[in-house]
Enzyme design. Structure first.
Site, short mmCIF file in Angstrom:
data_model
loop_
_atom_site.label_atom_id
_atom_site.label_comp_id
_atom_site.label_asym_id
_atom_site.label_seq_id
_atom_site.Cartn_x
_atom_site.Cartn_y
_atom_site.Cartn_z
N CYS A 57 0.84 -1.20 0.00
CA CYS A 57 0.00 0.00 0.00
C CYS A 57 0.88 1.26 0.00
O CYS A 57 1.86 1.34 0.73
CB CYS A 57 -0.91 0.00 1.22
SG CYS A 57 -2.02 1.42 1.29
N CYS A 61 0.23 5.09 6.88
CA CYS A 61 -0.41 4.91 8.18
C CYS A 61 0.60 4.29 9.15
O CYS A 61 1.12 3.20 8.90
CB CYS A 61 -1.65 4.02 8.06
SG CYS A 61 -2.84 4.59 6.80
N CYS A 64 0.40 0.55 10.35
CA CYS A 64 0.04 -0.52 9.41
C CYS A 64 1.25 -1.20 8.78
O CYS A 64 2.08 -0.55 8.13
CB CYS A 64 -0.86 0.04 8.31
SG CYS A 64 -1.46 -1.23 7.18
N CYS A 101 -16.10 -10.05 5.71
CA CYS A 101 -15.50 -8.79 5.29
C CYS A 101 -14.28 -9.05 4.43
O CYS A 101 -13.44 -9.89 4.77
CB CYS A 101 -15.09 -7.96 6.50
SG CYS A 101 -16.44 -7.72 7.68
N CYS A 133 -19.20 -7.28 3.59
CA CYS A 133 -18.58 -5.99 3.87
C CYS A 133 -17.27 -5.90 3.11
O CYS A 133 -16.60 -6.92 2.91
CB CYS A 133 -18.35 -5.85 5.38
SG CYS A 133 -17.49 -4.34 5.88
N CYS A 193 -19.63 1.11 8.28
CA CYS A 193 -18.83 0.53 9.35
C CYS A 193 -17.64 1.47 9.55
O CYS A 193 -16.80 1.61 8.66
CB CYS A 193 -18.35 -0.88 8.96
SG CYS A 193 -17.24 -1.64 10.17
N ARG A 265 -17.91 -3.39 17.76
CA ARG A 265 -17.10 -4.57 17.44
C ARG A 265 -15.76 -4.54 18.18
O ARG A 265 -14.96 -3.62 18.00
CB ARG A 265 -16.89 -4.67 15.94
CG ARG A 265 -18.21 -4.71 15.17
CD ARG A 265 -18.02 -4.94 13.68
NE ARG A 265 -19.29 -4.80 12.98
CZ ARG A 265 -20.22 -5.74 12.88
NH1 ARG A 265 -20.01 -6.93 13.43
NH2 ARG A 265 -21.36 -5.52 12.24
#
Length: 331
Positions: A57, A61, A64, A101, A133, A193, A265
């Site tokens: 990616c 972040c 991550c 998901c 999702c 979400c 969650r």
């Protein structure tokens, strides 16, 4: 179950801080009372999260391990075949999941063959009778409409943290970009979400600010994941301490009180929590967990299916049964 007309959308930071800072036992009792008014207290939704495209990616972040710029042990994986994903979805359903998901480590969705394949995956999972999702990064309104037409039930796009602290964690996109994607999801008629992560080095006021953003939306997110930072070696936040469990309990309880209709969650970080610590989170209003056959949550360790089912049995809880109407994306 109460009526959504009772929901508030005008919380102040002072009100939320007062809730968050209540004596712990009082806070948990109030959250548990709200939870029982809006939800079945003995049901936990089992959700399965599968990384359908891993690593590489371009974002930065700080938490991550899938960011290409960080040196981690995570293996880059191209988009999985549709048949493989559907096999995982069927197995998840057989293991008690009612929500599946799919996550792709993209900055944003692009209108290309990979997105066409995601559309096919959504159609296939939807036909299995699961809530389907996706979390694919930033999304335009037209892309959201394509997903809705394919049968997407929910789109995950976390705020991660407060608007004030956001630039300390991520520089490759803005907080407003996240809000815009959530708006596009809403316009398409897909459920939202959206939650965040605690333990990033933020202050309690940042956690409250994030919750206030969610609670004061015109329509509350139907799903609110509360994640504890999963520290990944090679990322800028790898040396941060484990978040205190009572902070996690306070965050969940406050979310439950101000977002009473939402699924709260208990997400990343469970691998470092004992059964007793997770029980406190359920008492405070969490009513969903993520589990999986690979014992991972995306790319970080997570309890396995058998372990989770044993825990639920020990606590007198049971998996939520939820069949989705596959004729459209909304139940």
């Amino acid at each position: 179950m109460k009526n959504n007309n009772n929901l508030r959308h005008d919380w102040t930071k002072e009100e939320l801080l007062a809730i968050y800072n209540k004596p712990l036992m009082q806070l948990v009792y109030e959250a548990a009372t709200v939870h029982r008014a809006w939800h079945k207290a003995d049901e936990i939704q089992i959700s399965t999260l599968l990384s359908v495209k891993t690593g590489g990616c371009p974002e930065d972040c700080s938490y991550c391990g899938q960011a290409a710029r960080y040196h981690t042990d995570i293996q880059v994986q191209a988009l999985l075949p549709t048949e493989t994903v559907l096999a995982h979805a069927q197995k998840a359903k057989d293991n008690g999941s009612s929500r599946f998901c799919m996550a792709a480590a993209w900055r944003e969705v692009r209108d290309n063959r990979d997105f066409d394949r995601i559309i096919d995956m959504v159609k296939g999972v939807n036909e299995l009778g699961l809530e389907v999702c996706c979390t694919l990064g930033m999304l335009t309104e037209s892309q959201a409409l394509r997903l809705q037409e394919a049968g997407l039930y929910a789109y995950n796009h976390n705020l991660d943290t407060s608007e004030e602290f956001y630039d300390e964690i991520i520089s490759t996109r803005k907080f407003d970009n996240r809000i815009e994607t959530i708006k596009n999801v809403r316009k398409a008629g897909i459920t939202v979400c959206s939650g965040g992560i605690i333990g990033l080095g933020e202050k309690p006021t940042d956690r409250i600010s994030m919750l206030m953003t969610l609670a004061n939306m015109e329509k509350h997110p139907e799903s609110v994941p509360i994640n504890a930072l999963a520290r990944v070696a090679g990322t800028p936040l790898e040396h941060l301490p484990k978040i205190d469990t009572w902070e996690m309990v306070r965050m969940i309880a406050t979310a439950r009180i101000v977002l009473p209709s939402s699924m709260v969650r208990l997400s990343a970080g469970r691998i470092e929590m004992s059964e007793e610590e997770q029980a406190w989170c359920f008492m405070a209003g969490a009513n969903s967990i993520f589990t999986g056959e690979r014992q991972t949550l995306l790319v970080t360790p997570n309890p396995g299916v058998d372990e989770d089912m044993t825990m639920l049995k020990n606590l007198g809880l049971k998996p939520m049964k939820k069949e989705v109407n596959t004729s459209c994306s909304m139940s």
